[in-house]
Motif scaffolding. Structure first.
Motif, PDB file in Angstrom:
ATOM      1  N   MET A 136       0.831  -1.212   0.000  1.00 50.73           N
ATOM      2  CA  MET A 136       0.000   0.000   0.000  1.00 50.73           C
ATOM      3  C   MET A 136       0.865   1.261   0.000  1.00 50.73           C
ATOM      4  O   MET A 136       0.535   2.248  -0.654  1.00 50.73           O
ATOM      5  CB  MET A 136      -0.956  -0.007   1.199  1.00 50.73           C
ATOM      6  CG  MET A 136      -2.026  -1.091   1.113  1.00 50.73           C
ATOM      7  SD  MET A 136      -2.968  -1.087  -0.425  1.00 50.73           S
ATOM      8  CE  MET A 136      -3.815   0.446  -0.306  1.00 50.73           C
ATOM      9  N   GLN A 137       1.986   1.235   0.708  1.00 45.39           N
ATOM     10  CA  GLN A 137       2.897   2.380   0.702  1.00 45.39           C
ATOM     11  C   GLN A 137       3.480   2.584  -0.694  1.00 45.39           C
ATOM     12  O   GLN A 137       3.594   3.717  -1.166  1.00 45.39           O
ATOM     13  CB  GLN A 137       4.017   2.177   1.724  1.00 45.39           C
ATOM     14  CG  GLN A 137       3.563   2.314   3.157  1.00 45.39           C
ATOM     15  CD  GLN A 137       4.668   1.977   4.145  1.00 45.39           C
ATOM     16  OE1 GLN A 137       5.715   1.454   3.784  1.00 45.39           O
ATOM     17  NE2 GLN A 137       4.415   2.260   5.417  1.00 45.39           N
ATOM     18  N   THR A 138       3.845   1.492  -1.350  1.00 44.05           N
ATOM     19  CA  THR A 138       4.387   1.586  -2.701  1.00 44.05           C
ATOM     20  C   THR A 138       3.340   2.124  -3.665  1.00 44.05           C
ATOM     21  O   THR A 138       3.637   2.981  -4.497  1.00 44.05           O
ATOM     22  CB  THR A 138       4.885   0.206  -3.166  1.00 44.05           C
ATOM     23  OG1 THR A 138       5.871  -0.254  -2.236  1.00 44.05           O
ATOM     24  CG2 THR A 138       5.483   0.266  -4.548  1.00 44.05           C
ATOM     25  N   VAL A 139       2.120   1.634  -3.555  1.00 45.28           N
ATOM     26  CA  VAL A 139       1.033   2.096  -4.421  1.00 45.28           C
ATOM     27  C   VAL A 139       0.790   3.588  -4.222  1.00 45.28           C
ATOM     28  O   VAL A 139       0.613   4.335  -5.189  1.00 45.28           O
ATOM     29  CB  VAL A 139      -0.258   1.288  -4.161  1.00 45.28           C
ATOM     30  CG1 VAL A 139      -1.471   1.937  -4.801  1.00 45.28           C
ATOM     31  CG2 VAL A 139      -0.095  -0.133  -4.654  1.00 45.28           C
ATOM     32  N   THR A 140       0.803   4.026  -2.985  1.00 42.47           N
ATOM     33  CA  THR A 140       0.598   5.444  -2.691  1.00 42.47           C
ATOM     34  C   THR A 140       1.714   6.293  -3.298  1.00 42.47           C
ATOM     35  O   THR A 140       1.447   7.344  -3.892  1.00 42.47           O
ATOM     36  CB  THR A 140       0.531   5.667  -1.165  1.00 42.47           C
ATOM     37  OG1 THR A 140      -0.552   4.887  -0.640  1.00 42.47           O
ATOM     38  CG2 THR A 140       0.310   7.124  -0.832  1.00 42.47           C
ATOM     39  N   ALA A 141       2.949   5.835  -3.181  1.00 42.19           N
ATOM     40  CA  ALA A 141       4.084   6.584  -3.746  1.00 42.19           C
ATOM     41  C   ALA A 141       3.973   6.666  -5.266  1.00 42.19           C
ATOM     42  O   ALA A 141       4.191   7.732  -5.856  1.00 42.19           O
ATOM     43  CB  ALA A 141       5.399   5.925  -3.343  1.00 42.19           C
ATOM     44  N   VAL A 142       3.613   5.561  -5.910  1.00 45.69           N
ATOM     45  CA  VAL A 142       3.468   5.556  -7.365  1.00 45.69           C
ATOM     46  C   VAL A 142       2.335   6.487  -7.783  1.00 45.69           C
ATOM     47  O   VAL A 142       2.454   7.239  -8.759  1.00 45.69           O
ATOM     48  CB  VAL A 142       3.224   4.112  -7.880  1.00 45.69           C
ATOM     49  CG1 VAL A 142       2.783   4.113  -9.324  1.00 45.69           C
ATOM     50  CG2 VAL A 142       4.475   3.282  -7.697  1.00 45.69           C
ATOM     51  N   GLN A 143       1.240   6.460  -7.040  1.00 50.61           N
ATOM     52  CA  GLN A 143       0.101   7.326  -7.361  1.00 50.61           C
ATOM     53  C   GLN A 143       0.481   8.795  -7.230  1.00 50.61           C
ATOM     54  O   GLN A 143       0.120   9.619  -8.080  1.00 50.61           O
ATOM     55  CB  GLN A 143      -1.072   6.986  -6.444  1.00 50.61           C
ATOM     56  CG  GLN A 143      -2.357   7.680  -6.802  1.00 50.61           C
ATOM     57  CD  GLN A 143      -3.508   7.242  -5.921  1.00 50.61           C
ATOM     58  OE1 GLN A 143      -3.321   6.666  -4.863  1.00 50.61           O
ATOM     59  NE2 GLN A 143      -4.710   7.528  -6.364  1.00 50.61           N
ATOM     60  N   GLU A 144       1.202   9.134  -6.176  1.00 51.44           N
ATOM     61  CA  GLU A 144       1.630  10.522  -5.996  1.00 51.44           C
ATOM     62  C   GLU A 144       2.564  10.952  -7.125  1.00 51.44           C
ATOM     63  O   GLU A 144       2.454  12.077  -7.633  1.00 51.44           O
ATOM     64  CB  GLU A 144       2.315  10.689  -4.640  1.00 51.44           C
ATOM     65  CG  GLU A 144       1.354  10.607  -3.468  1.00 51.44           C
ATOM     66  CD  GLU A 144       2.059  10.569  -2.128  1.00 51.44           C
ATOM     67  OE1 GLU A 144       3.314  10.488  -2.098  1.00 51.44           O
ATOM     68  OE2 GLU A 144       1.356  10.601  -1.096  1.00 51.44           O
ATOM     69  N   ASN A 145       3.474  10.073  -7.518  1.00 48.10           N
ATOM     70  CA  ASN A 145       4.379  10.402  -8.625  1.00 48.10           C
ATOM     71  C   ASN A 145       3.606  10.585  -9.921  1.00 48.10           C
ATOM     72  O   ASN A 145       3.924  11.480 -10.711  1.00 48.10           O
ATOM     73  CB  ASN A 145       5.442   9.310  -8.790  1.00 48.10           C
ATOM     74  CG  ASN A 145       6.475   9.334  -7.686  1.00 48.10           C
ATOM     75  OD1 ASN A 145       6.664  10.340  -7.018  1.00 48.10           O
ATOM     76  ND2 ASN A 145       7.128   8.217  -7.469  1.00 48.10           N
ATOM     77  N   ALA A 146       2.614   9.752 -10.153  1.00 41.20           N
ATOM     78  CA  ALA A 146       1.804   9.884 -11.368  1.00 41.20           C
ATOM     79  C   ALA A 146       1.048  11.210 -11.374  1.00 41.20           C
ATOM     80  O   ALA A 146       0.944  11.870 -12.417  1.00 41.20           O
ATOM     81  CB  ALA A 146       0.831   8.716 -11.481  1.00 41.20           C
ATOM     82  N   GLU A 147       0.532  11.625 -10.225  1.00 40.61           N
ATOM     83  CA  GLU A 147      -0.159  12.913 -10.134  1.00 40.61           C
ATOM     84  C   GLU A 147       0.808  14.064 -10.424  1.00 40.61           C
ATOM     85  O   GLU A 147       0.452  15.023 -11.110  1.00 40.61           O
ATOM     86  CB  GLU A 147      -0.800  13.066  -8.760  1.00 40.61           C
ATOM     87  CG  GLU A 147      -1.993  12.141  -8.539  1.00 40.61           C
ATOM     88  CD  GLU A 147      -2.487  12.141  -7.105  1.00 40.61           C
ATOM     89  OE1 GLU A 147      -1.868  12.810  -6.233  1.00 40.61           O
ATOM     90  OE2 GLU A 147      -3.504  11.468  -6.846  1.00 40.61           O
ATOM     91  N   ASP A 148       2.032  13.970  -9.881  1.00 38.62           N
ATOM     92  CA  ASP A 148       3.041  15.000 -10.138  1.00 38.62           C
ATOM     93  C   ASP A 148       3.392  15.073 -11.620  1.00 38.62           C
ATOM     94  O   ASP A 148       3.508  16.160 -12.199  1.00 38.62           O
ATOM     95  CB  ASP A 148       4.315  14.730  -9.331  1.00 38.62           C
ATOM     96  CG  ASP A 148       4.113  14.912  -7.832  1.00 38.62           C
ATOM     97  OD1 ASP A 148       3.091  15.524  -7.437  1.00 38.62           O
ATOM     98  OD2 ASP A 148       4.962  14.428  -7.059  1.00 38.62           O
ATOM     99  N   ILE A 149       3.552  13.906 -12.248  1.00 34.79           N
ATOM    100  CA  ILE A 149       3.883  13.865 -13.677  1.00 34.79           C
ATOM    101  C   ILE A 149       2.766  14.489 -14.495  1.00 34.79           C
ATOM    102  O   ILE A 149       3.008  15.284 -15.411  1.00 34.79           O
ATOM    103  CB  ILE A 149       4.148  12.412 -14.116  1.00 34.79           C
ATOM    104  CG1 ILE A 149       5.465  11.932 -13.507  1.00 34.79           C
ATOM    105  CG2 ILE A 149       4.161  12.281 -15.635  1.00 34.79           C
ATOM    106  CD1 ILE A 149       5.690  10.434 -13.640  1.00 34.79           C
ATOM    107  N   LEU A 150       1.531  14.162 -14.178  1.00 37.73           N
ATOM    108  CA  LEU A 150       0.387  14.718 -14.900  1.00 37.73           C
ATOM    109  C   LEU A 150       0.326  16.238 -14.740  1.00 37.73           C
ATOM    110  O   LEU A 150       0.126  16.966 -15.720  1.00 37.73           O
ATOM    111  CB  LEU A 150      -0.915  14.081 -14.410  1.00 37.73           C
ATOM    112  CG  LEU A 150      -2.196  14.570 -15.063  1.00 37.73           C
ATOM    113  CD1 LEU A 150      -2.183  14.256 -16.555  1.00 37.73           C
ATOM    114  CD2 LEU A 150      -3.398  13.945 -14.393  1.00 37.73           C
TER     115      LEU A 150
END
Length: 99
Positions: free
Chosen positions: A50-64
């Motif tokens: 879940m921590q990894t998923v959250t980090a990936v999601q945050e990075n995807a939001e930043d990229i967008l």
């Protein structure tokens, strides 16, 4: 007269004994400790995922967000460079496309 198949009777009795012993083993204190340890490990693994998923999601939001900003900056530069000439050309291209 009825013939008894002793092999089948022996297999049935062995199955009953094995099943009874299995239930005793599964209900023992040592087995319970093993279940608790395995469940705790599964919960830790879940938390890590879940921590990894959250980090990936945050990075995807930043990229967008950065990609949107790049496109907005590019559009603003093109508007500054072209001015009204680009708008006129776009209108002409649009009207030619509808013909």
């Amino acid at each position: 007269m009825m013939n008894i198949d002793w092999k089948k009777v022996g297999l049935f009795a062995g199955g009953v004994l094995f099943g009874t012993a299995g239930v005793k083993v599964l209900a023992s204190k040592d087995a319970k400790k093993a279940y608790v340890s395995c469940t705790a490990a599964a919960l830790r693994a879940r938390e890590s995922v879940m921590q990894t998923v959250t980090a990936v999601q945050e990075n995807a939001e930043d990229i967008l967000a950065e990609a949107k900003q790049i496109n907005e900056d590019r559009a603003a530069r093109e508007e500054d460079i072209c001015g009204d000439d680009c708008a006129d050309r776009e209108e002409e291209q649009a009207s030619e496309g509808t013909r």
